[in-house]
Design a protein around this motif. Structure first.
Motif, PDB file in Angstrom:
ATOM      1  N   CYS A   1     -98.777 -67.344 -31.294  1.00 46.46           N
ATOM      2  CA  CYS A   1     -99.705 -67.526 -32.406  1.00 46.46           C
ATOM      3  C   CYS A   1     -99.186 -68.665 -33.282  1.00 46.46           C
ATOM      4  CB  CYS A   1     -99.795 -66.231 -33.203  1.00 46.46           C
ATOM      5  SG  CYS A   1    -100.806 -66.358 -34.691  1.00 46.46           S
TER       6      CYS A   1
ATOM      7  N   CYS B   1     -98.131 -66.862 -37.024  1.00 46.40           N
ATOM      8  CA  CYS B   1     -96.979 -65.961 -37.190  1.00 46.40           C
ATOM      9  C   CYS B   1     -95.979 -66.046 -36.045  1.00 46.40           C
ATOM     10  CB  CYS B   1     -97.455 -64.526 -37.358  1.00 46.40           C
ATOM     11  SG  CYS B   1     -98.245 -63.858 -35.876  1.00 46.40           S
TER      12      CYS B   1
ATOM     13  N   ALA C   1     -96.092 -64.855 -33.093  1.00 43.03           N
ATOM     14  CA  ALA C   1     -96.026 -63.660 -32.249  1.00 43.03           C
ATOM     15  C   ALA C   1     -96.746 -63.941 -30.931  1.00 43.03           C
ATOM     16  CB  ALA C   1     -96.672 -62.480 -32.959  1.00 43.03           C
TER      17      ALA C   1
ATOM     18  N   LYS D   1     -99.507 -63.461 -28.122  1.00 39.83           N
ATOM     19  CA  LYS D   1    -100.900 -63.033 -28.108  1.00 39.83           C
ATOM     20  C   LYS D   1    -101.556 -63.553 -26.853  1.00 39.83           C
ATOM     21  CE  LYS D   1    -103.378 -66.793 -30.346  1.00 39.83           C
ATOM     22  NZ  LYS D   1    -104.483 -66.828 -29.412  1.00 39.83           N
TER      23      LYS D   1
ATOM     24  N   CYS E   1    -105.027 -62.867 -32.878  1.00 42.92           N
ATOM     25  CA  CYS E   1    -103.657 -62.360 -32.834  1.00 42.92           C
ATOM     26  C   CYS E   1    -103.657 -60.898 -33.300  1.00 42.92           C
ATOM     27  CB  CYS E   1    -102.764 -63.196 -33.740  1.00 42.92           C
ATOM     28  SG  CYS E   1    -101.074 -62.609 -33.821  1.00 42.92           S
TER      29      CYS E   1
ATOM     30  N   THR F   1    -101.201 -59.258 -34.435  1.00 44.42           N
ATOM     31  CA  THR F   1    -100.282 -59.066 -35.550  1.00 44.42           C
ATOM     32  C   THR F   1    -100.902 -59.510 -36.870  1.00 44.42           C
ATOM     33  OG1 THR F   1     -98.464 -59.471 -34.031  1.00 44.42           O
ATOM     34  CG2 THR F   1     -97.954 -59.546 -36.370  1.00 44.42           C
ATOM     35  N   CYS F   2    -101.397 -60.747 -36.912  1.00 46.02           N
ATOM     36  CA  CYS F   2    -101.918 -61.270 -38.177  1.00 46.02           C
ATOM     37  C   CYS F   2    -103.440 -61.394 -38.196  1.00 46.02           C
ATOM     38  CB  CYS F   2    -101.279 -62.623 -38.489  1.00 46.02           C
ATOM     39  SG  CYS F   2    -101.654 -63.915 -37.290  1.00 46.02           S
TER      40      CYS F   2
ATOM     41  N   VAL G   1    -106.696 -56.814 -36.890  1.00 45.82           N
ATOM     42  CA  VAL G   1    -105.381 -56.315 -37.269  1.00 45.82           C
ATOM     43  C   VAL G   1    -105.292 -54.842 -36.890  1.00 45.82           C
ATOM     44  CG1 VAL G   1    -103.785 -55.931 -39.172  1.00 45.82           C
ATOM     45  CG2 VAL G   1    -105.213 -57.969 -39.153  1.00 45.82           C
ATOM     46  N   ARG G   2    -104.264 -54.493 -36.136  1.00 48.60           N
ATOM     47  CA  ARG G   2    -104.094 -53.121 -35.674  1.00 48.60           C
ATOM     48  C   ARG G   2    -103.469 -52.271 -36.769  1.00 48.60           C
ATOM     49  NH1 ARG G   2    -101.513 -54.163 -29.746  1.00 48.60           N
ATOM     50  NH2 ARG G   2    -103.315 -55.169 -28.827  1.00 48.60           N
TER      51      ARG G   2
ATOM     52  N   HIS H   1     -99.500 -52.254 -37.308  1.00 48.75           N
ATOM     53  CA  HIS H   1     -98.861 -53.366 -37.985  1.00 48.75           C
ATOM     54  C   HIS H   1     -99.078 -53.338 -39.494  1.00 48.75           C
ATOM     55  CE1 HIS H   1     -97.833 -55.102 -34.151  1.00 48.75           C
ATOM     56  NE2 HIS H   1     -99.084 -54.953 -33.754  1.00 48.75           N
TER      57      HIS H   1
END
Length: 65
Positions: free
Chosen positions: A30, A33, A35, A37, A43, A45-46, A58-59, A62
């Motif tokens: 990403c 961030c 991370a 993906k 992404c 995460t963000c 966004v999950r 996280h």
């Protein structure tokens, strides 16, 4: 519709199914961030994709709160 005349043996069935293989999912980083993906997806995460933030991506794991 074609119907098999004889039952296929276990060894022939398993030999045929042994060719069904999966490939690992391609991962990119990403730009926001850094991370891992999947490409062409937001992404996890963000929640950023194509310089846009998607809150639904966004999950819950996280989120801090």
């Amino acid at each position: 519709m074609a119907v098999p005349k004889r039952k296929m043996s276990r060894s022939n069935t398993r030999a045929r199914r042994s060719q069904w293989k999966t490939t690992a999912t391609a991962l990119t980083t990403c730009p926001q961030c850094k991370a891992n993906k999947q490409p062409h997806m937001a992404c996890p995460t963000c929640g950023v994709y194509n310089n846009r933030t998607y809150a639904a991506a966004v999950r819950t794991e996280h989120e801090v709160g």
